[in-house]
Design a protein around this motif. Sequence first.
Motif, PDB file in Angstrom:
ATOM      1  N   ARG B 100       0.829  -1.210   0.000  1.00 39.49           N
ATOM      2  CA  ARG B 100       0.000   0.000   0.000  1.00 39.49           C
ATOM      3  C   ARG B 100       0.866   1.264   0.000  1.00 39.49           C
ATOM      4  N   SER B 101       1.902   1.276   0.809  1.00 37.10           N
ATOM      5  CA  SER B 101       2.751   2.471   0.884  1.00 37.10           C
ATOM      6  C   SER B 101       3.431   2.738  -0.456  1.00 37.10           C
ATOM      7  N   ALA B 102       3.855   1.674  -1.118  1.00 36.49           N
ATOM      8  CA  ALA B 102       4.480   1.851  -2.438  1.00 36.49           C
ATOM      9  C   ALA B 102       3.454   2.360  -3.449  1.00 36.49           C
ATOM     10  N   GLU B 103       2.260   1.818  -3.361  1.00 40.30           N
ATOM     11  CA  GLU B 103       1.200   2.230  -4.296  1.00 40.30           C
ATOM     12  C   GLU B 103       0.817   3.694  -4.101  1.00 40.30           C
ATOM     13  N   VAL B 104       0.772   4.121  -2.849  1.00 42.43           N
ATOM     14  CA  VAL B 104       0.394   5.519  -2.565  1.00 42.43           C
ATOM     15  C   VAL B 104       1.364   6.474  -3.247  1.00 42.43           C
ATOM     16  N   ILE B 105       2.662   6.171  -3.117  1.00 39.36           N
ATOM     17  CA  ILE B 105       3.672   7.053  -3.714  1.00 39.36           C
ATOM     18  C   ILE B 105       3.619   6.983  -5.241  1.00 39.36           C
ATOM     19  N   GLU B 106       3.501   5.766  -5.772  1.00 41.42           N
ATOM     20  CA  GLU B 106       3.444   5.623  -7.239  1.00 41.42           C
ATOM     21  C   GLU B 106       2.233   6.348  -7.807  1.00 41.42           C
ATOM     22  N   ARG B 113       1.060  15.066  -7.700  1.00 40.16           N
ATOM     23  CA  ARG B 113       0.780  15.850  -6.481  1.00 40.16           C
ATOM     24  C   ARG B 113       0.792  14.946  -5.254  1.00 40.16           C
ATOM     25  N   TRP B 114       1.274  15.526  -4.170  1.00 43.00           N
ATOM     26  CA  TRP B 114       1.243  14.821  -2.887  1.00 43.00           C
ATOM     27  C   TRP B 114       0.251  15.562  -2.001  1.00 43.00           C
ATOM     28  N   THR B 115      -0.883  14.929  -1.796  1.00 41.09           N
ATOM     29  CA  THR B 115      -1.978  15.600  -1.110  1.00 41.09           C
ATOM     30  C   THR B 115      -2.111  15.144   0.344  1.00 41.09           C
ATOM     31  N   ASP B 116      -3.016  15.785   1.054  1.00 41.89           N
ATOM     32  CA  ASP B 116      -3.275  15.370   2.443  1.00 41.89           C
ATOM     33  C   ASP B 116      -3.831  13.953   2.494  1.00 41.89           C
ATOM     34  N   ALA B 117      -4.572  13.570   1.466  1.00 41.15           N
ATOM     35  CA  ALA B 117      -5.100  12.202   1.417  1.00 41.15           C
ATOM     36  C   ALA B 117      -3.953  11.196   1.271  1.00 41.15           C
ATOM     37  N   ASP B 118      -2.973  11.554   0.434  1.00 39.41           N
ATOM     38  CA  ASP B 118      -1.793  10.679   0.273  1.00 39.41           C
ATOM     39  C   ASP B 118      -1.031  10.591   1.597  1.00 39.41           C
ATOM     40  N   ARG B 119      -0.863  11.741   2.212  1.00 37.58           N
ATOM     41  CA  ARG B 119      -0.153  11.794   3.505  1.00 37.58           C
ATOM     42  C   ARG B 119      -0.850  10.900   4.527  1.00 37.58           C
ATOM     43  N   HIS B 120      -2.155  11.011   4.593  1.00 33.60           N
ATOM     44  CA  HIS B 120      -2.914  10.211   5.553  1.00 33.60           C
ATOM     45  C   HIS B 120      -2.790   8.721   5.238  1.00 33.60           C
ATOM     46  N   ALA B 121      -2.853   8.391   3.938  1.00 30.36           N
ATOM     47  CA  ALA B 121      -2.744   6.974   3.546  1.00 30.36           C
ATOM     48  C   ALA B 121      -1.373   6.409   3.925  1.00 30.36           C
ATOM     49  N   GLU B 132      13.595  -0.985   7.871  1.00 31.30           N
ATOM     50  CA  GLU B 132      14.165  -0.903   6.521  1.00 31.30           C
ATOM     51  C   GLU B 132      13.125  -0.442   5.513  1.00 31.30           C
ATOM     52  N   GLU B 133      11.941  -0.998   5.620  1.00 33.64           N
ATOM     53  CA  GLU B 133      10.867  -0.611   4.690  1.00 33.64           C
ATOM     54  C   GLU B 133      10.470   0.851   4.898  1.00 33.64           C
ATOM     55  N   THR B 134      10.486   1.273   6.147  1.00 30.60           N
ATOM     56  CA  THR B 134      10.162   2.671   6.447  1.00 30.60           C
ATOM     57  C   THR B 134      11.148   3.597   5.761  1.00 30.60           C
ATOM     58  N   GLU B 135      12.433   3.271   5.883  1.00 29.71           N
ATOM     59  CA  GLU B 135      13.447   4.125   5.247  1.00 29.71           C
ATOM     60  C   GLU B 135      13.273   4.124   3.732  1.00 29.71           C
ATOM     61  N   GLN B 136      13.043   2.941   3.153  1.00 30.05           N
ATOM     62  CA  GLN B 136      12.865   2.865   1.695  1.00 30.05           C
ATOM     63  C   GLN B 136      11.688   3.729   1.250  1.00 30.05           C
ATOM     64  N   LEU B 138      10.282   6.354   2.875  1.00 32.47           N
ATOM     65  CA  LEU B 138      10.547   7.782   3.071  1.00 32.47           C
ATOM     66  C   LEU B 138      11.509   8.319   2.012  1.00 32.47           C
ATOM     67  N   ARG B 139      12.493   7.486   1.675  1.00 30.34           N
ATOM     68  CA  ARG B 139      13.446   7.901   0.648  1.00 30.34           C
ATOM     69  C   ARG B 139      12.778   8.011  -0.714  1.00 30.34           C
ATOM     70  N   ALA B 140      11.888   7.077  -0.990  1.00 32.85           N
ATOM     71  CA  ALA B 140      11.191   7.106  -2.286  1.00 32.85           C
ATOM     72  C   ALA B 140      10.356   8.377  -2.408  1.00 32.85           C
ATOM     73  N   LEU B 141       9.699   8.728  -1.313  1.00 38.10           N
ATOM     74  CA  LEU B 141       8.887   9.950  -1.321  1.00 38.10           C
ATOM     75  C   LEU B 141       9.790  11.180  -1.479  1.00 38.10           C
ATOM     76  N   ALA B 142      10.870  11.206  -0.727  1.00 39.39           N
ATOM     77  CA  ALA B 142      11.793  12.342  -0.804  1.00 39.39           C
ATOM     78  C   ALA B 142      12.393  12.470  -2.201  1.00 39.39           C
ATOM     79  N   ARG B 143      12.788  11.330  -2.783  1.00 37.26           N
ATOM     80  CA  ARG B 143      13.392  11.376  -4.117  1.00 37.26           C
ATOM     81  C   ARG B 143      12.402  11.962  -5.125  1.00 37.26           C
TER      82      ARG B 143
END
Lengths: 126, 159
Positions: B100-106, B113-121, B132-136, B138-143
């Motif tokens: 789910r976290s990967a899908e939200v970012i993709e 756009r990164w919206t409040d709904a994405d943030r909440h998800a 490890e997954e958390t870092e991956q 967060l890094r994906a979002l930051a990148r």
Amino acid sequence: MKTSIGIALAAVCALAIYSSRAAAGANLTDAVHVGEAGFSGSLEDARIAASSTDVIGCTTVSNGGAFCFAVDAGGNYKSCGTSVAEHLEVIRTIGAVSYINVAFDAQGACTYVNVENSSYSLLSEP
Amino acid sequence: MTSQRIGLVLVGALGLAIGVLGTKLASSDVRANHVAPGAEEAPVVVSQSPVDSSLLRAEIAGAVRSEVRRALVEAPTRAAEAPPALPPERTAEQEAARVRSAEVIESAVRAGRWTDADRHALLTALPHLTREETEQTLRALARAINAGELEVTTLRGPI
């Protein structure tokens, strides 16, 4: 009449004393800086910046991660994530008047985190 | 100590015993074939028992005892060097959160756009991720933000 003059003088004196206290000590006010590989700024300065976009900060999550981000006056948005223990330890020291300096790589990973907690960042006026 | 370890020790001891025996036999062959200069060449008779068998048995027994003793001393060390336990099996909920976290970012990157709904998800999924997954994540979002693939429109920070 005498009473009014006395109150006015007292008010002027109080203001003078207050102003001299507030101006004491070194103080820096700086905007948020955002570059291609890092960002920096003070939380408090960002909050009072003339620009409405200035933001800087970090979010920590309990399962061992943190996300730092900043936006400058030009709307440039940069961020990074980390789970490095040393980074987390430093990020946890961030307070309301902290000055943050963060570097990141092309993959979005924080590579360096520096937090300054000093009187420099305190506002000259409450 | 494991049966495998005991087996290795016994094989080692047997090898040592064979080695000692071989050395002794070779030595007896040399003695049997040695002819003094000038002496008449006599038929070679190999002695059937040129070696003191009781001495040989004692040597073998000593070697085996030594090998077993060494193995026993090393056993606790080997146990301490055992490979780390496998990570606990992931639950379906954890795996679903990772996906789910990967899908939200993709999905956000596709929308730009990164919206409040994405943030909440993402905040809903994050607690179920490993470090490890958390870092991956967060890094994906930051990148994506740093690359300009996402316009952040959240009221607060991206996370």
